[in-house]
Write a protein that holds these residues in place. Structure first.
Motif, short mmCIF file in Angstrom:
data_model
loop_
_atom_site.label_atom_id
_atom_site.label_comp_id
_atom_site.label_asym_id
_atom_site.label_seq_id
_atom_site.Cartn_x
_atom_site.Cartn_y
_atom_site.Cartn_z
N LYS A 38 0.83 -1.19 0.00
CA LYS A 38 0.00 0.00 0.00
C LYS A 38 0.88 1.25 0.00
O LYS A 38 0.58 2.24 -0.69
CB LYS A 38 -0.93 0.00 1.21
CG LYS A 38 -1.98 1.10 1.18
CD LYS A 38 -2.98 0.92 2.31
CE LYS A 38 -4.08 1.98 2.23
NZ LYS A 38 -5.09 1.81 3.31
N THR A 39 1.97 1.18 0.77
CA THR A 39 2.89 2.31 0.82
C THR A 39 3.54 2.57 -0.53
O THR A 39 3.63 3.72 -0.99
CB THR A 39 3.98 2.06 1.89
OG1 THR A 39 3.35 1.95 3.17
CG2 THR A 39 4.99 3.19 1.93
N LYS A 40 4.00 1.51 -1.18
CA LYS A 40 4.63 1.69 -2.49
C LYS A 40 3.65 2.28 -3.50
O LYS A 40 4.01 3.15 -4.31
CB LYS A 40 5.18 0.35 -3.01
CG LYS A 40 6.39 -0.14 -2.25
CD LYS A 40 7.02 -1.37 -2.88
CE LYS A 40 7.86 -1.05 -4.09
NZ LYS A 40 9.09 -0.30 -3.75
N ARG A 41 2.40 1.82 -3.44
CA ARG A 41 1.39 2.33 -4.38
C ARG A 41 1.14 3.82 -4.17
O ARG A 41 1.15 4.60 -5.13
CB ARG A 41 0.08 1.54 -4.21
CG ARG A 41 -1.09 2.14 -4.95
CD ARG A 41 -2.28 1.20 -4.99
NE ARG A 41 -2.70 0.73 -3.69
CZ ARG A 41 -3.51 1.41 -2.88
NH1 ARG A 41 -3.95 2.61 -3.22
NH2 ARG A 41 -3.90 0.91 -1.73
N GLU A 91 8.46 2.79 -8.09
CA GLU A 91 7.57 2.28 -7.05
C GLU A 91 6.42 1.46 -7.62
O GLU A 91 6.01 0.45 -7.04
CB GLU A 91 7.01 3.44 -6.21
CG GLU A 91 8.03 4.26 -5.47
CD GLU A 91 8.77 3.49 -4.38
OE1 GLU A 91 8.35 2.36 -4.03
OE2 GLU A 91 9.78 4.01 -3.88
N LEU A 92 5.88 1.88 -8.77
CA LEU A 92 4.64 1.28 -9.27
C LEU A 92 4.86 -0.03 -10.02
O LEU A 92 3.98 -0.90 -10.01
CB LEU A 92 3.92 2.28 -10.18
CG LEU A 92 3.36 3.53 -9.47
CD1 LEU A 92 2.84 4.53 -10.48
CD2 LEU A 92 2.26 3.14 -8.49
N ILE A 93 6.00 -0.20 -10.66
CA ILE A 93 6.22 -1.44 -11.42
C ILE A 93 6.12 -2.68 -10.52
O ILE A 93 5.42 -3.64 -10.87
CB ILE A 93 7.56 -1.39 -12.18
CG1 ILE A 93 7.42 -0.52 -13.43
CG2 ILE A 93 8.00 -2.79 -12.59
CD1 ILE A 93 8.69 -0.39 -14.25
N PRO A 94 6.81 -2.72 -9.35
CA PRO A 94 6.67 -3.92 -8.51
C PRO A 94 5.23 -4.16 -8.05
O PRO A 94 4.79 -5.32 -7.95
CB PRO A 94 7.58 -3.63 -7.31
CG PRO A 94 8.54 -2.59 -7.80
CD PRO A 94 7.77 -1.77 -8.77
#
Length: 333
Positions: A219-222, A240-243
């Motif tokens: 959730k944090t990365k998103r 951040e969004l690719i993973p």
């Protein structure tokens, strides 16, 4: 004999010097007499004499036997019996998969403990007013109750008491600087203030103190990626969004239902980075997902695809201003 990767982190707060000393004595006794030093944590490395607490920032042991794992967890459970606040999370992994997960927190009859546990249950039920009253009582009984401050911070946030929420998250972080939940919550307040730079800093600390096996990590990365997108930091947003885009979430995970938004924002980040090919791929991928928790429309996606195919970069991507880039949903979901 199999060895396991162990990850654990947490903090226990004691009400007074006597409780702290009893916990320390019991830990050392169990380690020495019961377990013959077959543990992976020594008391001198986790007991903070000055603060009367046990502090364990994220700790990783690459190869530990099951017996050593069980001994250490048992010793920490004994320590927890003397604590008035705090919690500890521990994971045992094999080949990257969780074999066992333990959550240890005080569960005695002291009013500070019972008030906090009641408040936590009420937060989960969405009964914010009653939850706040219970958490108020826990804090009155234990001024260093980092978990109660953090939970009350979320309640105040949901009640739109943003100033009070910021106060609570700050108090929680003072007591436990390694709390991923408190930094995560404070980042939300920064977003409301449109201070995306500070939000990103708190999200960085959240990522540092959480692990990929926790929903809060993804959730944090998103949302961090979304902040970078709004700031016009497109390469960081992509990073951040690719993973997150590659991750498959189970329906019970609160990250489930956001994949269309992730791919849409990834497409926007590629567009801002002037990578039209990857932007088209991401936006077309977004169309394959059903409606989820976002507030995107088919027209939003199709309209941006049309712009990309025409080789155009809309002005909001060239000169990003907070609020001009549609990211697909309110942040705080």
């Amino acid at each position: 004999m199999s060895n396991y990767r162990i990850i654990l982190a947490g903090q226990f707060i004691f009400n007074n010097q006597r409780s702290f000393e009893m916990a320390l004595a019991q830990y050392n006794q169990r380690v020495e007499i019961h377990f013959k030093y077959d543990v992976f944590l020594r008391s001198e490395n986790i007991f903070d004499v000055e603060q009367n607490c046990v502090n364990i920032p994220r700790h990783v042991e690459p190869e530990i036997t099951d017996r050593t794992w069980r001994n250490t967890v048992s010793a920490l459970e004994t320590v927890c019996e003397y604590a008035i606040a705090g919690s500890l999370s521990a994971w045992k992994l094999e080949n990257g998969k969780i074999i066992e997960h333990r959550e240890i927190e005080p569960n005695g009859d002291k009013s500070a403990i019972q008030s906090y546990l009641l408040g936590k249950r009420l937060v989960g039920k969405g009964e914010d007013k009653a939850a706040k009253e219970a958490l108020d009582q826990a804090i009155q009984k234990c001024e260093r109750h980092a978990k109660a401050y953090e939970r009350r911070g979320y309640v105040n946030f949901r009640l739109k008491n943003f100033k009070d929420a910021l106060y609570d998250f700050n108090k929680s972080i003072i007591v436990n600087p390694h709390s991923e939940e408190a930094h995560f919550g404070r980042a939300f307040v920064r977003i409301v203030e449109k201070d995306y730079v500070s939000a990103v800093k708190d999200f960085d600390i959240t990522l540092k103190n959480s692990i990929p096996h926790q929903p809060i990590f993804w959730k944090t990365k998103r949302i961090k990626g979304e902040c970078h997108l709004i700031l016009g930091e497109y390469k960081m947003a992509i990073l951040e969004l690719i993973p997150v885009s590659k991750r498959v979430f189970k329906e019970e995970d609160n990250n489930f239902g956001w994949q269309r938004k992730v791919w849409f924002n990834l497409g926007q980040a590629h567009l801002g980075d002037e990578n039209f090919k990857e932007a088209i791929i991401a936006l077309e991928k977004a169309k394959t997902f059903p409606e989820g928790k976002d507030n995107l429309t088919k027209e939003d996606i199709d309209g941006l695809i049309k712009e990309v195919k025409a080789g155009k970069i809309p002005n909001q991507y060239r000169n990003p201003v907070p609020g001009n880039i549609k990211t697909g949903a309110p942040f705080l979901n």
